[in-house]
Scaffold this motif. Structure first.
Motif, PDB file in Angstrom:
ATOM      1  N   THR A 145       0.836  -1.194   0.000  1.00 27.73           N
ATOM      2  CA  THR A 145       0.000   0.000   0.000  1.00 27.73           C
ATOM      3  C   THR A 145       0.875   1.250   0.000  1.00 27.73           C
ATOM      4  N   VAL A 146       0.404   2.247  -0.719  1.00 27.41           N
ATOM      5  CA  VAL A 146       1.036   3.562  -0.724  1.00 27.41           C
ATOM      6  C   VAL A 146       0.074   4.538  -0.053  1.00 27.41           C
ATOM      7  N   TYR A 147       0.640   5.465   0.700  1.00 29.30           N
ATOM      8  CA  TYR A 147      -0.168   6.413   1.451  1.00 29.30           C
ATOM      9  C   TYR A 147       0.139   7.843   1.031  1.00 29.30           C
ATOM     10  N   LEU A 148      -0.823   8.702   1.258  1.00 25.99           N
ATOM     11  CA  LEU A 148      -0.607  10.136   1.132  1.00 25.99           C
ATOM     12  C   LEU A 148      -1.161  10.790   2.392  1.00 25.99           C
ATOM     13  N   GLN A 149      -0.268  11.189   3.265  1.00 24.76           N
ATOM     14  CA  GLN A 149      -0.666  11.897   4.475  1.00 24.76           C
ATOM     15  C   GLN A 149      -0.808  13.369   4.131  1.00 24.76           C
ATOM     16  N   MET A 150      -1.995  13.899   4.364  1.00 24.03           N
ATOM     17  CA  MET A 150      -2.280  15.283   3.990  1.00 24.03           C
ATOM     18  C   MET A 150      -2.603  16.072   5.250  1.00 24.03           C
ATOM     19  N   ASN A 151      -1.739  17.014   5.584  1.00 24.98           N
ATOM     20  CA  ASN A 151      -1.914  17.865   6.762  1.00 24.98           C
ATOM     21  C   ASN A 151      -2.180  19.306   6.337  1.00 24.98           C
ATOM     22  N   SER A 152      -2.659  20.091   7.283  1.00 22.49           N
ATOM     23  CA  SER A 152      -2.918  21.518   7.027  1.00 22.49           C
ATOM     24  C   SER A 152      -3.709  21.719   5.736  1.00 22.49           C
ATOM     25  N   LEU A 153      -4.770  20.966   5.613  1.00 23.52           N
ATOM     26  CA  LEU A 153      -5.552  21.000   4.377  1.00 23.52           C
ATOM     27  C   LEU A 153      -6.205  22.349   4.148  1.00 23.52           C
ATOM     28  N   LYS A 154      -6.301  22.692   2.887  1.00 22.70           N
ATOM     29  CA  LYS A 154      -6.885  23.962   2.458  1.00 22.70           C
ATOM     30  C   LYS A 154      -8.071  23.688   1.544  1.00 22.70           C
ATOM     31  N   PRO A 155      -8.992  24.616   1.432  1.00 19.36           N
ATOM     32  CA  PRO A 155     -10.119  24.403   0.515  1.00 19.36           C
ATOM     33  C   PRO A 155      -9.667  24.110  -0.910  1.00 19.36           C
ATOM     34  N   GLU A 156      -8.555  24.680  -1.313  1.00 25.28           N
ATOM     35  CA  GLU A 156      -8.059  24.434  -2.670  1.00 25.28           C
ATOM     36  C   GLU A 156      -7.495  23.031  -2.863  1.00 25.28           C
ATOM     37  N   ASP A 157      -7.406  22.257  -1.807  1.00 26.24           N
ATOM     38  CA  ASP A 157      -7.011  20.851  -1.926  1.00 26.24           C
ATOM     39  C   ASP A 157      -8.206  19.962  -2.298  1.00 26.24           C
ATOM     40  N   THR A 158      -9.394  20.535  -2.325  1.00 20.47           N
ATOM     41  CA  THR A 158     -10.587  19.774  -2.687  1.00 20.47           C
ATOM     42  C   THR A 158     -10.469  19.232  -4.104  1.00 20.47           C
ATOM     43  N   ALA A 159     -10.599  17.929  -4.226  1.00 15.93           N
ATOM     44  CA  ALA A 159     -10.429  17.272  -5.527  1.00 15.93           C
ATOM     45  C   ALA A 159     -10.701  15.782  -5.377  1.00 15.93           C
ATOM     46  N   VAL A 160     -10.797  15.121  -6.514  1.00 18.54           N
ATOM     47  CA  VAL A 160     -10.735  13.665  -6.537  1.00 18.54           C
ATOM     48  C   VAL A 160      -9.259  13.285  -6.663  1.00 18.54           C
ATOM     49  N   TYR A 161      -8.800  12.434  -5.770  1.00 16.76           N
ATOM     50  CA  TYR A 161      -7.408  12.028  -5.743  1.00 16.76           C
ATOM     51  C   TYR A 161      -7.271  10.628  -6.340  1.00 16.76           C
ATOM     52  N   TYR A 162      -6.307  10.484  -7.233  1.00 17.41           N
ATOM     53  CA  TYR A 162      -6.048   9.220  -7.913  1.00 17.41           C
ATOM     54  C   TYR A 162      -4.634   8.745  -7.606  1.00 17.41           C
ATOM     55  N   CYS A 163      -4.492   7.448  -7.424  1.00 13.68           N
ATOM     56  CA  CYS A 163      -3.148   6.895  -7.358  1.00 13.68           C
ATOM     57  C   CYS A 163      -2.837   6.228  -8.698  1.00 13.68           C
ATOM     58  N   ALA A 164      -1.548   6.162  -9.001  1.00 17.49           N
ATOM     59  CA  ALA A 164      -1.120   5.622 -10.285  1.00 17.49           C
ATOM     60  C   ALA A 164       0.217   4.935 -10.122  1.00 17.49           C
ATOM     61  N   ALA A 165       0.463   3.951 -10.984  1.00 16.93           N
ATOM     62  CA  ALA A 165       1.709   3.198 -10.949  1.00 16.93           C
ATOM     63  C   ALA A 165       2.456   3.399 -12.256  1.00 16.93           C
ATOM     64  N   GLY A 166       3.762   3.641 -12.131  1.00 19.89           N
ATOM     65  CA  GLY A 166       4.614   3.807 -13.311  1.00 19.89           C
ATOM     66  C   GLY A 166       5.317   5.156 -13.265  1.00 19.89           C
ATOM     67  N   GLY A 167       5.328   5.846 -14.374  1.00 19.35           N
ATOM     68  CA  GLY A 167       5.949   7.161 -14.422  1.00 19.35           C
ATOM     69  C   GLY A 167       7.463   7.078 -14.361  1.00 19.35           C
ATOM     70  N   ASN A 168       8.109   8.218 -14.261  1.00 17.63           N
ATOM     71  CA  ASN A 168       9.565   8.256 -14.118  1.00 17.63           C
ATOM     72  C   ASN A 168       9.969   9.478 -13.313  1.00 17.63           C
ATOM     73  N   PHE A 169      11.166   9.388 -12.764  1.00 15.42           N
ATOM     74  CA  PHE A 169      11.664  10.402 -11.844  1.00 15.42           C
ATOM     75  C   PHE A 169      11.781  11.772 -12.516  1.00 15.42           C
ATOM     76  N   TRP A 170      12.206  11.752 -13.791  1.00 13.96           N
ATOM     77  CA  TRP A 170      12.524  13.034 -14.441  1.00 13.96           C
ATOM     78  C   TRP A 170      11.272  13.792 -14.872  1.00 13.96           C
ATOM     79  N   TYR A 171      10.217  13.069 -15.176  1.00 16.40           N
ATOM     80  CA  TYR A 171       8.961  13.707 -15.588  1.00 16.40           C
ATOM     81  C   TYR A 171       7.810  13.103 -14.792  1.00 16.40           C
ATOM     82  N   PRO A 172       7.779  13.318 -13.503  1.00 14.63           N
ATOM     83  CA  PRO A 172       6.794  12.640 -12.659  1.00 14.63           C
ATOM     84  C   PRO A 172       5.350  13.004 -12.962  1.00 14.63           C
ATOM     85  N   GLY A 173       5.149  14.175 -13.566  1.00 13.41           N
ATOM     86  CA  GLY A 173       3.788  14.623 -13.849  1.00 13.41           C
ATOM     87  C   GLY A 173       3.258  14.207 -15.204  1.00 13.41           C
TER      88      GLY A 173
END
Length: 124
Positions: free
Chosen positions: A78-106
């Motif tokens: 399992t992978v986790y995302l601990q989210m602290n000090s949340l702001k209204p602008e953090d409101t969203a649907v959050y998705y996890c994904a597998a793969g990607g690469n270090f140089w272009y993570p987005g």
């Protein structure tokens, strides 16, 4: 690998949540694992990524740096995302994904597997 995201909910600004992304079929440590989010009316954006295996590199979007922490529990697959000090602008649907690469993570096309998303709502 199949991914199941959970842990979303409604929280007040300043609060915290922990999202989970449980893997099945394959070991999540075989992949770089990331979190993305999509707010209403916007495009999906990168949040954070952790490198595969012993490459424990962690990358964060500037908007969440210092507030969010990505981690992985190999025993629980399992992978986790601990989210602290949340702001209204953090409101969203959050998705996890597998793969990607270090140089272009987005770069979303580099991710081979996606979870179904979990909704986070932060009230002001």
């Amino acid at each position: 690998v199949q991914l199941q995201a959970s842990g979303g909910g409604l929280v007040q600004a300043g609060g915290f949540l922990r999202l989970s992304c449980a893997g099945s079929g394959r070991t999540v440590s075989d992949y770089g694992m990331a979190w993305f989010r999509q707010a209403p009316g916007t495009e999906r954006e990168f949040v954070s990524r952790i490198g595969r295996g012993s490459r424990d590199s962690r990358i964060y979007a500037d908007s969440v740096k210092g507030r969010f922490t990505i981690s992985r529990d190999n025993a629980k697959n399992t992978v986790y995302l601990q989210m602290n000090s949340l702001k209204p602008e953090d409101t969203a649907v959050y998705y996890c994904a597998a793969g990607g690469n270090f140089w272009y993570p987005g770069r979303q096309d580099d991710y081979n597997f996606w979870g179904q998303g979990t909704l986070v709502t932060v009230s002001s």
